[in-house]
Design a protein around this motif. Structure first.
Motif, PDB file in Angstrom:
ATOM      1  N   SER A 109     -25.296 -14.504  19.114  1.00 35.88           N
ATOM      2  CA  SER A 109     -25.809 -14.351  20.512  1.00 35.88           C
ATOM      3  C   SER A 109     -25.917 -15.644  21.353  1.00 35.88           C
ATOM      4  N   LEU A 110     -26.038 -16.852  20.514  1.00 33.77           N
ATOM      5  CA  LEU A 110     -26.158 -18.041  21.164  1.00 33.77           C
ATOM      6  C   LEU A 110     -24.618 -18.478  21.796  1.00 33.77           C
TER       7      LEU A 110
ATOM      8  N   VAL B 277     -29.462 -21.896  -7.392  1.00 39.34           N
ATOM      9  CA  VAL B 277     -27.981 -21.899  -7.059  1.00 39.34           C
ATOM     10  C   VAL B 277     -27.760 -20.907  -6.210  1.00 39.34           C
ATOM     11  N   VAL B 278     -28.544 -19.462  -5.971  1.00 37.42           N
ATOM     12  CA  VAL B 278     -28.243 -18.586  -5.060  1.00 37.42           C
ATOM     13  C   VAL B 278     -28.665 -19.112  -3.711  1.00 37.42           C
ATOM     14  N   LYS B 279     -29.939 -19.768  -3.459  1.00 33.04           N
ATOM     15  CA  LYS B 279     -30.159 -20.303  -2.406  1.00 33.04           C
ATOM     16  C   LYS B 279     -29.236 -21.379  -1.979  1.00 33.04           C
ATOM     17  N   THR B 280     -28.803 -22.240  -2.783  1.00 34.26           N
ATOM     18  CA  THR B 280     -27.709 -23.244  -2.356  1.00 34.26           C
ATOM     19  C   THR B 280     -26.357 -22.605  -1.960  1.00 34.26           C
ATOM     20  N   CYS B 281     -26.259 -21.609  -2.549  1.00 32.26           N
ATOM     21  CA  CYS B 281     -24.794 -20.845  -2.072  1.00 32.26           C
ATOM     22  C   CYS B 281     -25.159 -20.227  -0.587  1.00 32.26           C
ATOM     23  N   LEU B 282     -26.096 -19.662  -0.422  1.00 31.87           N
ATOM     24  CA  LEU B 282     -26.820 -19.094   0.944  1.00 31.87           C
ATOM     25  C   LEU B 282     -26.738 -20.232   1.965  1.00 31.87           C
ATOM     26  N   ALA B 283     -27.377 -21.175   1.726  1.00 29.46           N
ATOM     27  CA  ALA B 283     -27.452 -22.596   2.629  1.00 29.46           C
ATOM     28  C   ALA B 283     -25.682 -22.939   2.903  1.00 29.46           C
ATOM     29  N   GLN B 284     -24.980 -22.766   1.962  1.00 32.55           N
ATOM     30  CA  GLN B 284     -23.517 -23.302   2.060  1.00 32.55           C
ATOM     31  C   GLN B 284     -22.893 -22.215   3.155  1.00 32.55           C
ATOM     32  N   TYR B 285     -23.267 -21.053   2.889  1.00 35.65           N
ATOM     33  CA  TYR B 285     -22.712 -20.000   4.039  1.00 35.65           C
ATOM     34  C   TYR B 285     -23.324 -20.263   5.333  1.00 35.65           C
ATOM     35  N   PHE B 286     -24.719 -20.655   5.476  1.00 37.96           N
ATOM     36  CA  PHE B 286     -25.392 -21.338   6.731  1.00 37.96           C
ATOM     37  C   PHE B 286     -24.434 -22.443   7.373  1.00 37.96           C
ATOM     38  N   CYS B 287     -23.917 -23.080   6.762  1.00 40.55           N
ATOM     39  CA  CYS B 287     -23.197 -24.249   7.169  1.00 40.55           C
ATOM     40  C   CYS B 287     -21.655 -23.665   7.626  1.00 40.55           C
ATOM     41  N   GLU B 288     -21.024 -22.801   6.735  1.00 41.84           N
ATOM     42  CA  GLU B 288     -19.886 -22.352   7.148  1.00 41.84           C
ATOM     43  C   GLU B 288     -20.212 -21.638   8.512  1.00 41.84           C
ATOM     44  N   LEU B 289     -20.976 -20.905   8.489  1.00 42.68           N
ATOM     45  CA  LEU B 289     -21.440 -20.330  10.023  1.00 42.68           C
ATOM     46  C   LEU B 289     -21.507 -21.299  11.025  1.00 42.68           C
ATOM     47  N   ALA B 290     -22.298 -22.564  10.862  1.00 45.54           N
ATOM     48  CA  ALA B 290     -22.439 -23.632  11.964  1.00 45.54           C
ATOM     49  C   ALA B 290     -20.970 -24.168  12.118  1.00 45.54           C
ATOM     50  N   ILE B 291     -20.239 -24.277  11.262  1.00 42.32           N
ATOM     51  CA  ILE B 291     -18.745 -24.540  11.421  1.00 42.32           C
ATOM     52  C   ILE B 291     -18.032 -24.000  12.270  1.00 42.32           C
ATOM     53  N   THR B 292     -18.001 -22.721  12.099  1.00 43.56           N
ATOM     54  CA  THR B 292     -17.220 -21.476  12.605  1.00 43.56           C
ATOM     55  C   THR B 292     -17.919 -21.493  14.126  1.00 43.56           C
ATOM     56  N   ILE B 293     -19.083 -21.174  14.285  1.00 47.18           N
ATOM     57  CA  ILE B 293     -19.697 -20.741  15.479  1.00 47.18           C
ATOM     58  C   ILE B 293     -19.950 -21.779  16.484  1.00 47.18           C
ATOM     59  N   CYS B 294     -20.896 -22.819  15.898  1.00 45.71           N
ATOM     60  CA  CYS B 294     -21.351 -23.858  16.929  1.00 45.71           C
ATOM     61  C   CYS B 294     -20.279 -24.541  17.810  1.00 45.71           C
ATOM     62  N   PRO B 295     -20.585 -24.657  18.997  1.00 48.35           N
ATOM     63  CA  PRO B 295     -19.623 -25.390  19.985  1.00 48.35           C
ATOM     64  C   PRO B 295     -19.247 -26.793  19.561  1.00 48.35           C
TER      65      PRO B 295
END
Length: 190
Positions: A85-86, A28-46
């Motif tokens: 940075s990207l 569950v901890v890794k799943t939550c971190l993966a969700q954070y990675f996805c939120e970053l992608a939604i926020t940052i990726c063009p």
């Protein structure tokens, strides 16, 4: 993945998975971190642009997390700083912004400006600062300047990883003016 553009949102018409990170579901901890990675992608990726580098970075991070190839404490700041940075938010970590000193025992990272200052030059102004020793400064620089194939290729003691995570989290918070809810949840359960 087949995506159609609607009037107000996108519609997924067809999806076939190429890689399923099934090992993440068991932790569950890794799943939550993966969700954070996805939120970053939604926020940052063009949007509506070629984002191959972003996707590759996120998928590599999910793979390393899923397969226990690197610790979550190392993967997270690498992903955070490289995504920023990207997206054009690369901090200037080359040298002290005042005197030009490249490396000393104590450097201060200023997340609000994305710069560093040596302890001798720093003047207290109330802004957040993070004290970096030589190894945590080198690691922070590595997350931004290293070649893609070497991004996750370093090790740090846990105390320095904590400093690295604090620096990357606060940098994103200032640059994107956002408090990431999935990160807050991840921090409560990890």
């Amino acid at each position: 993945l087949t995506v159609y553009k609607g009037r107000e949102s996108y519609i997924i018409g067809d999806a076939i998975p190429e890689r399923i990170f099934s090992k993440l579901r068991g932790d569950v901890v890794k799943t939550c971190l993966a969700q954070y990675f996805c939120e970053l992608a939604i926020t940052i990726c063009p949007r509506e642009q070629n984002s191959e580098e972003f996707l590759k970075l996120i998928l590599n991070s999910l793979y390393l997390l899923s397969e226990n190839k690197r610790s979550a404490q190392l993967i997270k700041p690498c992903l955070e700083m490289r995504l920023a940075s990207l997206a054009g938010y690369m901090p200037d970590l080359r040298m002290c912004r005042i005197c030009g000193e490249y490396l000393c025992d104590n450097m201060l990272f200023l997340p609000k400006s994305g710069t560093i200052e040596c302890a001798d030059c720093h003047r207290e102004n109330g802004d957040m600062k993070i004290l970096l020793n030589r190894s945590s400064l080198t690691a922070l620089r590595h997350t931004v300047y290293a070649d893609d194939n070497k991004l996750f290729s370093f090790a740090l003691p846990e105390s320095d990883l904590d400093v690295l995570n604090e620096a990357s989290e606060n940098y994103l918070k200032y640059m994107f003016e956002k408090d990431f809810s999935t990160l807050n949840f991840y921090k409560t359960i990890s």
